[in-house]
Design an enzyme around this catalytic site. Structure first.
Site, PDB file in Angstrom:
ATOM      1  N   LYS A  76       0.846  -1.200   0.000  1.00  0.00           N
ATOM      2  CA  LYS A  76       0.000   0.000   0.000  1.00  0.00           C
ATOM      3  C   LYS A  76       0.875   1.241   0.000  1.00  0.00           C
ATOM      4  CE  LYS A  76      -3.929  -1.680   2.768  1.00  0.00           C
ATOM      5  NZ  LYS A  76      -4.934  -1.609   1.704  1.00  0.00           N
TER       6      LYS A  76
ATOM      7  N   ASP B 296      -2.840  -7.612  -1.525  1.00  0.00           N
ATOM      8  CA  ASP B 296      -3.562  -6.677  -0.666  1.00  0.00           C
ATOM      9  C   ASP B 296      -5.038  -7.056  -0.525  1.00  0.00           C
ATOM     10  OD1 ASP B 296      -3.841  -4.537   1.020  1.00  0.00           O
ATOM     11  OD2 ASP B 296      -3.919  -3.018  -0.577  1.00  0.00           O
TER      12      ASP B 296
ATOM     13  N   ARG C 268     -10.122 -11.577   2.523  1.00  0.00           N
ATOM     14  CA  ARG C 268     -10.988 -12.641   2.019  1.00  0.00           C
ATOM     15  C   ARG C 268     -10.281 -13.996   2.081  1.00  0.00           C
ATOM     16  NH1 ARG C 268     -11.593  -9.663  -3.672  1.00  0.00           N
ATOM     17  NH2 ARG C 268     -11.352  -7.892  -2.263  1.00  0.00           N
TER      18      ARG C 268
HETATM   19  N1  BES Z   1      -7.946  -3.669   4.588  1.00  0.00           N
HETATM   20  C1  BES Z   1      -8.189  -3.282   3.259  1.00  0.00           C
HETATM   21  C2  BES Z   1      -9.526  -2.575   3.070  1.00  0.00           C
HETATM   22  C3  BES Z   1      -9.707  -1.257   3.774  1.00  0.00           C
HETATM   23  C4  BES Z   1      -9.537  -0.061   3.112  1.00  0.00           C
HETATM   24  C5  BES Z   1     -10.118  -1.219   5.098  1.00  0.00           C
HETATM   25  C6  BES Z   1      -9.746   1.145   3.764  1.00  0.00           C
HETATM   26  C7  BES Z   1     -10.329  -0.020   5.747  1.00  0.00           C
HETATM   27  C8  BES Z   1     -10.151   1.167   5.079  1.00  0.00           C
HETATM   28  C9  BES Z   1      -8.178  -4.517   2.356  1.00  0.00           C
HETATM   29  O1  BES Z   1      -7.373  -5.562   2.768  1.00  0.00           O
HETATM   30  C10 BES Z   1      -7.687  -4.088   1.031  1.00  0.00           C
HETATM   31  O2  BES Z   1      -6.561  -3.713   0.933  1.00  0.00           O
HETATM   32  N2  BES Z   1      -8.548  -4.165   0.031  1.00  0.00           N
HETATM   33  C11 BES Z   1      -8.187  -3.807  -1.307  1.00  0.00           C
HETATM   34  C12 BES Z   1      -8.731  -4.866  -2.228  1.00  0.00           C
HETATM   35  C13 BES Z   1      -8.274  -4.745  -3.637  1.00  0.00           C
HETATM   36  C14 BES Z   1      -6.784  -5.032  -3.739  1.00  0.00           C
HETATM   37  C15 BES Z   1      -9.064  -5.699  -4.479  1.00  0.00           C
HETATM   38  C16 BES Z   1      -8.826  -2.463  -1.602  1.00  0.00           C
HETATM   39  O3  BES Z   1      -9.959  -2.234  -1.180  1.00  0.00           O
HETATM   40  O4  BES Z   1      -8.172  -1.648  -2.234  1.00  0.00           O
HETATM   41 ZN    ZN Z   2      -6.978  -5.707   4.743  1.00  0.00          ZN
HETATM   42 MN    MN Z   3      -5.365  -5.372   2.116  1.00  0.00          MN
END
Ligand code: BES
Ligand code: ZN
Ligand code: MN
Length: 476
Positions: A256, A326, A330
């Site tokens: 990230k 990331d 899931r």
């Molecule tokens: N933990 C994050 C989602 C998240 C984002 C939680 C903002 C709280 C605040 C999750 O693991 C993630 O990174 N999701 C990605 C998924 C994508 C790579 C398909 C996302 O939402 O960008």
């Molecule tokens: Zn996450």
């Molecule tokens: Mn993530």
């Protein structure tokens, strides 16, 4: 916290709750201020909108350090919740340790909302603040004017469960990692609440491939925690609650950017909610058996980190091709869903997860995204959310979008692309829910961690859906 129902004299904060229908300041109080309070209501155009307030120093006119008028809107349970929460929040902001709350009536449900909001509004996370910036919590509280006070204690229990979830979210990732998150659950063990923790060996032998993959990039090894609540009387059913416990989400090799990583200690908000719920079942006399399950891992970039292109073979036979490390939540939730699916007695499974940024984009910080495989169950949860005053909004579990998850060398991949990102995450999870189980998925990515305070919630960890789920479980 114990709330008394006889008025606390000389409380540092005297809070009078008014409704839109009756803006009259109690006569004796107004007289003590020489009529200034009712004049202030006029000049400030105070309309008692739910959560609004007018606060003044006692200035010797009364024995209280502060006096406040707090708006309860129409005076229903939700309006009273907001008024009580705002009063309690104000008390904390001024380090006032006693609150005398006067309300214009209310039934048992209203009393419950008030009890909950007094705890919730008074919450702060100050463990690492210098003393000069720390505030004092409430020590003594009275609520007077209720028609029925029986819900106050249950309300306090609901709020306390939520505070536990908030504490776990707010703790820095150096303090809360898989082992210590599991220990926080173990600490709650009682005769009615058994807690079992799986370490890496058990995860390996059972086949928790998602949890192990996510945890591989970190020197902090993953855990799976299984809490079991057994009711005192005859059990009226069996439910499984599942939480995402990513104690820090750096994104793994799909790292990230810094701005998106800074709040990622909140990525165990689902697990924190499960722990919060489990902590209150006995006190609230819940009549069903509840399995609280969460997988905990750190999503890091160590030398052994899982890679793009890796393929996982799950307990239920499904294979998953990793396209983005990331999208890790899931992966570990899928292990928990397989585990709960293998329990024959479990009829309903609810998972909570800070799963997607897409849910934040769609619904912001007020609403949790709800997905369910049965409409009746979605309606039940929506009704519980209404009762608890929490934002819950149903989204479509659109099976046509399953095509977006199709992989080249496995059943599915772990991302579905930019479009409908929260929906495809839910569809991914559905692959691991056994036929015949009623299932709901709550994407709490927005409400788990508030970037700014609301009328009665401080910013930071917010513990969403703890109260909603407890209200549902109590109704069974
Ligand atoms: N933990 C994050 C989602 C998240 C984002 C939680 C903002 C709280 C605040 C999750 O693991 C993630 O990174 N999701 C990605 C998924 C994508 C790579 C398909 C996302 O939402 O960008
Ligand atoms: Zn996450
Ligand atoms: Mn993530």
């Amino acid at each position: 916290m114990q709330i008394q129902t006889s008025a606390l004299a000389d409380a540092p904060l005297l809070a009078v709750v008014l409704t839109e229908g009756d803006l009259t300041v109690p006569a004796a109080l107004d007289e003590a201020f020489g009529g200034a309070l009712s004049q202030l209501v006029e000049s400030e155009k105070f309309k008692a909108k739910a959560g609004s307030s007018l606060t003044v120093r006692g200035m010797g006119a009364v024995s209280n350090a502060w006096v406040g008028l707090f708006g309860a809107g129409e005076g229903d349970a939700e309006g009273l919740r907001k008024a009580a929460g705002a009063a309690s929040n104000f008390a904390r902001s001024k380090s006032l340790t006693g609150l005398s709350l006067q309300v214009p009536g209310g039934d048992a449900k209203a009393a419950e909302a008030i009890g909950e909001a007094i705890v919730t509004g008074n919450y702060r996370y100050e463990r690492y603040l210098p003393e000069a910036r720390q505030t004092k919590p409430l020590e003594a509280v009275s609520v007077t004017g209720l028609g029925d006070t029986t819900g106050l204690d249950a309300g306090v229990a609901l709020g306390t469960a939520r505070s536990l979830a908030r504490d776990l979210i707010n703790e820095p990732p150096a303090d809360i990692y898989p082992e210590t998150l599991a220990a926080a659950a173990t600490k709650l063990s009682t005769d009615r609440l058994q807690v079992e923790v799986w370490g890496p060996d058990r995860l390996e032998s059972w086949g928790a491939v998602g949890t192990l993959a996510v945890g591989r990039g970190s020197s902090r090894t993953p855990r799976l925690v299984h809490m079991t609540y057994t009711p005192a009387g005859e059990s009226q059913g069996t439910i499984a609650l599942i939480g995402k416990g990513v104690t820090f989400d750096a994104g793994g090799l799909s790292i990230k950017p810094s701005a998106g990583m800074v709040t990622m200690k909140c990525d165990m908000g689902g697990a924190a909610a499960v722990v919060g719920v489990m902590s209150a079942l006995e006190k609230l006399g819940v009549n069903v058996t509840v399995h609280g399950i969460f997988a905990a891992a750190e999503n890091m970039l160590g030398a052994d980190a899982y890679k793009l292109g890796d393929v996982l073979r799950y307990r239920n036979g499904k294979t998953v091709e990793i396209h983005n490390t990331d999208a890790e939540g899931r992966l570990l939730l899928a292990d928990c869903l397989c585990y709960a699916s293998e329990m024959d007695e479990v009829t309903h499974i609810v998972d909570l997860a800070t799963l997607t940024g897409a849910a934040v984009v769609a619904l912001g910080e007020k609403y949790t995204a709800l997905y369910a495989n049965e409409q009746d169950f979605a309606d039940t949860l929506l009704a519980s959310a209404k009762e608890s005053g929490e934002g819950l909004w149903q989204m479509p579990l659109e099976n046509d979008y399953n095509a977006l998850l199709k992989a080249d060398i496995a059943d599915i991949k772990n991302v579905g692309g930019r479009a409908a990102g929260s929906i495809t995450a839910a569809l991914y999870l559905q692959n691991f829910v056994a036929e015949g189980k009623t299932w709901a998925h709550l994407d709490i990515a927005g409400p788990a961690f508030l970037s700014k305070p609301t009328e009665h919630l401080d910013k930071g960890g917010a513990g969403p859906q703890v109260v909603t789920l407890l209200n549902w479980l109590r109704s069974l």
